[in-house]
Design a protein around this motif. Structure first.
Motif, mmCIF file in Angstrom:
data_model
loop_
_atom_site.group_PDB
_atom_site.id
_atom_site.type_symbol
_atom_site.label_atom_id
_atom_site.label_comp_id
_atom_site.label_asym_id
_atom_site.label_seq_id
_atom_site.Cartn_x
_atom_site.Cartn_y
_atom_site.Cartn_z
ATOM 1 N N HIS A 6 30.237 59.564 43.110
ATOM 2 C CA HIS A 6 31.143 58.778 42.262
ATOM 3 C C HIS A 6 31.233 57.370 42.845
ATOM 4 O O HIS A 6 31.767 57.179 43.926
ATOM 5 C CB HIS A 6 32.519 59.432 42.215
ATOM 6 C CG HIS A 6 33.571 58.590 41.565
ATOM 7 N ND1 HIS A 6 34.864 58.560 41.994
ATOM 8 C CD2 HIS A 6 33.521 57.738 40.511
ATOM 9 C CE1 HIS A 6 35.571 57.738 41.248
ATOM 10 N NE2 HIS A 6 34.780 57.220 40.337
ATOM 11 N N LEU A 7 30.696 56.404 42.125
ATOM 12 C CA LEU A 7 30.775 55.011 42.548
ATOM 13 C C LEU A 7 31.885 54.343 41.742
ATOM 14 O O LEU A 7 31.717 54.059 40.562
ATOM 15 C CB LEU A 7 29.446 54.283 42.310
ATOM 16 C CG LEU A 7 29.337 52.865 42.868
ATOM 17 C CD1 LEU A 7 27.879 52.514 43.093
ATOM 18 C CD2 LEU A 7 29.991 51.821 42.007
ATOM 19 N N ALA A 8 33.030 54.144 42.380
ATOM 20 C CA ALA A 8 34.163 53.459 41.755
ATOM 21 C C ALA A 8 34.070 51.992 42.147
ATOM 22 O O ALA A 8 34.318 51.636 43.292
ATOM 23 C CB ALA A 8 35.476 54.063 42.212
ATOM 24 N N ALA A 9 33.707 51.146 41.197
ATOM 25 C CA ALA A 9 33.484 49.730 41.495
ATOM 26 C C ALA A 9 34.699 49.099 42.158
ATOM 27 O O ALA A 9 34.558 48.365 43.146
ATOM 28 C CB ALA A 9 33.117 48.973 40.220
ATOM 29 N N SER A 10 35.887 49.370 41.655
ATOM 30 C CA SER A 10 37.074 48.742 42.238
ATOM 31 C C SER A 10 37.268 49.159 43.696
ATOM 32 O O SER A 10 37.627 48.340 44.536
ATOM 33 C CB SER A 10 38.319 49.062 41.413
ATOM 34 O OG SER A 10 38.556 50.444 41.377
ATOM 35 N N THR A 11 37.001 50.421 44.015
ATOM 36 C CA THR A 11 37.144 50.892 45.388
ATOM 37 C C THR A 11 36.095 50.251 46.288
ATOM 38 O O THR A 11 36.404 49.792 47.396
ATOM 39 C CB THR A 11 37.027 52.433 45.441
ATOM 40 O OG1 THR A 11 38.046 52.992 44.615
ATOM 41 C CG2 THR A 11 37.156 52.954 46.859
ATOM 42 N N VAL A 12 34.851 50.208 45.825
ATOM 43 C CA VAL A 12 33.778 49.590 46.607
ATOM 44 C C VAL A 12 34.124 48.135 46.920
ATOM 45 O O VAL A 12 33.995 47.683 48.064
ATOM 46 C CB VAL A 12 32.421 49.680 45.862
ATOM 47 C CG1 VAL A 12 31.366 48.805 46.516
ATOM 48 C CG2 VAL A 12 31.957 51.127 45.785
ATOM 49 N N LEU A 13 34.584 47.408 45.905
ATOM 50 C CA LEU A 13 34.890 45.987 46.112
ATOM 51 C C LEU A 13 36.098 45.796 47.019
ATOM 52 O O LEU A 13 36.106 44.903 47.874
ATOM 53 C CB LEU A 13 35.096 45.289 44.772
ATOM 54 C CG LEU A 13 33.840 45.212 43.904
ATOM 55 C CD1 LEU A 13 34.177 44.607 42.546
ATOM 56 C CD2 LEU A 13 32.721 44.437 44.585
ATOM 57 N N ARG A 14 37.120 46.614 46.887
ATOM 58 C CA ARG A 14 38.298 46.485 47.753
ATOM 59 C C ARG A 14 37.953 46.829 49.201
ATOM 60 O O ARG A 14 38.430 46.176 50.129
ATOM 61 C CB ARG A 14 39.441 47.347 47.232
ATOM 62 C CG ARG A 14 40.049 46.789 45.975
ATOM 63 C CD ARG A 14 41.090 47.719 45.351
ATOM 64 N NE ARG A 14 41.234 47.441 43.940
ATOM 65 C CZ ARG A 14 41.726 46.328 43.419
ATOM 66 N NH1 ARG A 14 42.142 45.379 44.197
ATOM 67 N NH2 ARG A 14 41.808 46.155 42.117
ATOM 68 N N GLU A 15 37.142 47.860 49.404
ATOM 69 C CA GLU A 15 36.725 48.217 50.768
ATOM 70 C C GLU A 15 35.863 47.113 51.373
ATOM 71 O O GLU A 15 36.016 46.768 52.544
ATOM 72 C CB GLU A 15 35.979 49.550 50.770
ATOM 73 C CG GLU A 15 36.896 50.729 50.525
ATOM 74 C CD GLU A 15 36.162 52.052 50.366
ATOM 75 O OE1 GLU A 15 34.900 52.079 50.377
ATOM 76 O OE2 GLU A 15 36.852 53.081 50.221
ATOM 77 N N TYR A 16 34.969 46.548 50.571
ATOM 78 C CA TYR A 16 34.134 45.450 51.054
ATOM 79 C C TYR A 16 35.001 44.249 51.412
ATOM 80 O O TYR A 16 34.812 43.634 52.462
ATOM 81 C CB TYR A 16 33.095 45.059 49.997
ATOM 82 C CG TYR A 16 32.140 43.995 50.487
ATOM 83 C CD1 TYR A 16 30.992 44.349 51.187
ATOM 84 C CD2 TYR A 16 32.403 42.648 50.278
ATOM 85 C CE1 TYR A 16 30.123 43.374 51.668
ATOM 86 C CE2 TYR A 16 31.544 41.669 50.742
ATOM 87 C CZ TYR A 16 30.397 42.046 51.434
ATOM 88 O OH TYR A 16 29.553 41.080 51.915
ATOM 89 N N ALA A 17 35.958 43.925 50.559
ATOM 90 C CA ALA A 17 36.834 42.778 50.815
ATOM 91 C C ALA A 17 37.617 42.976 52.114
ATOM 92 O O ALA A 17 37.786 42.020 52.891
ATOM 93 C CB ALA A 17 37.785 42.567 49.641
ATOM 94 N N ALA A 18 38.056 44.201 52.364
ATOM 95 C CA ALA A 18 38.816 44.472 53.589
ATOM 96 C C ALA A 18 37.948 44.336 54.838
ATOM 97 O O ALA A 18 38.416 43.873 55.881
ATOM 98 C CB ALA A 18 39.424 45.877 53.530
#
Length: 179
Positions: free
Chosen positions: A24-36
């Protein structure tokens, strides 16, 4: 898995990924984790999110594509909120990405806002507040309509009204088309 914020994409995608034994690739989660983990590279993203907008495609595309490549190396992947724009779709396809089935989850604005506000009570997300959520819904509705037209050239798109169905029912409808 496509749809406006609050349409149930992530909830349904989690159920579907489990039942299909897929990633499951959740774009919002991927981007928030990357931003952190990359604050210098992504410091402007929170400003966009607070304003109810998406971070610029040219900044998020490499991050999302990288996550897609890592996940699809393991097994089938449910994409949740990616691609979100025509530009993201074209980039995805140009890089060799493929989509076997697309589901557009349609939700009324009232139901979507209610779901976002309920999620916002515990999420801590800067974009889960009423004024920001309304702006997001307005901009995402326009982007989703354009994306739907562009995507339907490449794959059949199933549109499901999520207001009167629970997430398990929606996941079952989608799973039936996969099997």
């Amino acid at each position: 898995m496509l749809g406006i914020p609050g349409s149930g994409k992530s909830t349904v995608a989690k159920i579907l990924a489990k039942s299909l034994e897929a990633e499951h690739l959740a774009a919002s989660t991927v981007l928030r984790e990357y931003a952190a983990s990359h604050p210098d590279e992504s410091k402007s993203w929170a400003e966009f999110w607070r304003a109810g907008a998406s971070a610029p495609d040219e900044q998020v595309l490499p991050v999302l594509w990288g996550a897609f490549v890592r996940m699809t190396a393991l097994r089938a992947t449910i994409l949740d909120g990616y691609p979100r724009t025509d530009v993201q779709l074209q980039d995805f396809l140009d890089r060799g990405g493929w989509i076997d089935l697309a589901a557009m989850l349609h939700s009324s604005e009232d139901v979507a806002l209610n779901r976002i506000m309920n999620r916002g009570a515990t999420s801590g997300r800067v974009d889960d507040v009423l004024q920001v959520a309304r702006r997001r819904l307005d901009s995402e509705k326009l982007a989703q309509n354009s994306l739907l037209s562009a995507l339907s050239v490449h794959v059949d798109v199933t549109v499901i009204d999520t207001d009167s169905l629970n997430p398990r029912q929606i996941a079952d409808l989608i799973a039936a088309q996969v099997q």
